[in-house]
Design a protein around this motif. Structure first.
Motif, PDB file in Angstrom:
ATOM      1  N   UNK A   1      53.688  40.362  56.370  1.00  0.00           N
ATOM      2  CA  UNK A   1      54.404  39.371  57.170  1.00  0.00           C
ATOM      3  C   UNK A   1      55.903  39.562  56.994  1.00  0.00           C
ATOM      4  N   UNK A   2      56.758  39.254  57.934  1.00  0.00           N
ATOM      5  CA  UNK A   2      56.400  38.673  59.230  1.00  0.00           C
ATOM      6  C   UNK A   2      55.777  39.713  60.160  1.00  0.00           C
ATOM      7  N   UNK A   3      54.988  39.235  61.103  1.00  0.00           N
ATOM      8  CA  UNK A   3      54.365  40.153  62.046  1.00  0.00           C
ATOM      9  C   UNK A   3      55.328  40.441  63.189  1.00  0.00           C
ATOM     10  N   UNK A   4      55.108  41.561  63.835  1.00  0.00           N
ATOM     11  CA  UNK A   4      55.915  41.867  65.018  1.00  0.00           C
ATOM     12  C   UNK A   4      55.379  41.043  66.188  1.00  0.00           C
ATOM     13  N   UNK A   5      56.272  40.281  66.788  1.00  0.00           N
ATOM     14  CA  UNK A   5      55.914  39.510  67.994  1.00  0.00           C
ATOM     15  C   UNK A   5      56.684  40.160  69.145  1.00  0.00           C
ATOM     16  N   UNK A   6      55.933  40.642  70.099  1.00  0.00           N
ATOM     17  CA  UNK A   6      56.582  41.422  71.175  1.00  0.00           C
ATOM     18  C   UNK A   6      57.643  40.632  71.921  1.00  0.00           C
ATOM     19  N   UNK A   7      57.477  39.324  72.000  1.00  0.00           N
ATOM     20  CA  UNK A   7      58.461  38.513  72.730  1.00  0.00           C
ATOM     21  C   UNK A   7      59.850  38.595  72.093  1.00  0.00           C
ATOM     22  N   UNK A   8      59.908  39.023  70.841  1.00  0.00           N
ATOM     23  CA  UNK A   8      61.201  39.128  70.151  1.00  0.00           C
ATOM     24  C   UNK A   8      61.839  40.509  70.340  1.00  0.00           C
ATOM     25  N   UNK A   9      61.166  41.359  71.099  1.00  0.00           N
ATOM     26  CA  UNK A   9      61.661  42.739  71.253  1.00  0.00           C
ATOM     27  C   UNK A   9      61.779  43.165  72.710  1.00  0.00           C
ATOM     28  N   UNK A  10      61.924  42.202  73.594  1.00  0.00           N
ATOM     29  CA  UNK A  10      61.948  42.529  75.023  1.00  0.00           C
ATOM     30  C   UNK A  10      63.039  43.549  75.392  1.00  0.00           C
ATOM     31  N   UNK A  11      64.234  43.486  74.764  1.00  0.00           N
ATOM     32  CA  UNK A  11      65.247  44.482  75.122  1.00  0.00           C
ATOM     33  C   UNK A  11      64.802  45.926  74.848  1.00  0.00           C
ATOM     34  N   UNK A  12      63.996  46.115  73.821  1.00  0.00           N
ATOM     35  CA  UNK A  12      63.520  47.480  73.516  1.00  0.00           C
ATOM     36  C   UNK A  12      62.627  48.025  74.635  1.00  0.00           C
ATOM     37  N   UNK A  13      61.777  47.138  75.167  1.00  0.00           N
ATOM     38  CA  UNK A  13      60.880  47.591  76.243  1.00  0.00           C
ATOM     39  C   UNK A  13      61.685  47.836  77.520  1.00  0.00           C
ATOM     40  N   UNK A  14      62.679  46.978  77.740  1.00  0.00           N
ATOM     41  CA  UNK A  14      63.530  47.141  78.926  1.00  0.00           C
ATOM     42  C   UNK A  14      64.282  48.475  78.841  1.00  0.00           C
TER      43      UNK A  14
END
Ligand code: GLU
Length: 263
Positions: free
Chosen positions: A68-81
């Motif tokens: 923990x903490x786990x990766x939550x994708x909502x916290x990494x949106x700029x990376x996907x963009x």
């Protein structure tokens, strides 16, 4: 060896999820490897915090452990963009202003529900052009492969067609995020249900385009109910939370899984 369980908090987990998570966890532990949990919550239209909290409770109840903490994708949106932008600048994406109704319905059965609004909107959906991907990769396109349960499988991205990598509503999409995170988290083995086997063909192509490593895959058989139907959270099957509240134990769940598992 590093495996992951990557649920989307769009509903409560059911027995099929328990089977996936335990299969990944047990396979890794047997080899002295590690297991991580990742929360795939890019779809703010369908994800809800109570579902996420219950994922942690259910998995702890099943005896799983993860860093923990786990990766939550909502916290990494700029990376996907950013990855989407990279693909766009490579010329392998095209804008789709008019995703048709039938396609939108079909897409809703995708893990992240690639839901789209009909008709022309402000934001287009961005699709991966297989033709352009073939131009970029040249002869490599036809030799892409992955390991499935220790055997080499040739990749055939055409089975999924030109998938959406940037949804109209949320800007990103499942295939892109999963590929970015499997790589950034150093996942060596993807253990998941056979319903995602076809997705692998697209994901391996994305790994090639983005210069990311391809993990080994293990798609396990799906649990079926007494009528032979797939256990899916949308079809009203009992959730792990229900079983937990009825007072069942982790051992009871494991016994049920052993009785139901087809391989
Ligand atoms: N988040 C996806 C789901 O809920 C699973 C992604 C994966 O295992 O690749 O079905």
């Amino acid at each position: 060896m590093l495996t992951r369980f990557a649920p989307s908090p769009t509903g409560y987990l059911h027995l099929g999820h328990a089977y996936s998570a335990l299969t990944a966890f047990d396979m890794t532990r047997a080899k002295g490897g590690d297991f991580i949990l990742r929360i795939e919550d890019i779809d703010h239209t369908r994800c809800r915090p109570p579902y996420e909290w219950t994922i942690y409770e259910d998995l702890e109840w099943l005896g799983l452990e993860w860093p923990k903490p786990v990766l939550r994708q909502s916290e990494h949106l700029p990376d996907y963009a950013e990855a989407l932008e990279r693909l766009r600048s490579m010329g392998v994406l095209y804008a789709d202003h008019k995703t048709r109704k039938g396609e939108a319905e079909a897409a809703l059965s995708a893990p992240q529900g690639e839901s789209v609004t009909n008709g022309a909107g402000a934001n287009p959906a961005w699709r991966l052009s297989l033709e352009a991907a073939r131009d970029v990769l040249g002869s490599r396109y036809d030799t892409l492969s992955f390991m499935e349960k220790g055997e080499v499988r040739k990749t055939d991205p055409a089975i999924n067609g030109d998938v959406i990598l940037g949804r109209k509503d949320i800007g990103v999409a499942y295939h892109l995020c999963v590929v970015i995170d499997d790589a950034r988290q150093g996942i060596s083995h993807v253990v998941r249900g056979h319903d995602l086997y076809d997705a692998t063909h697209t994901q391996v192509l994305l790994q090639a385009l983005l210069d990311l490593p391809t993990p080994a895959y293990h798609h396990h058989a799906l649990l079926l109910d007494a009528e032979g139907r797939r256990l899916a959270k949308r079809k009203g099957s009992k959730s792990l939370r229900d079983y937990r509240e009825e007072g069942l134990s982790q051992a009871d769940i494991k016994a049920m899984l052993t009785a139901t598992a087809k391989g």
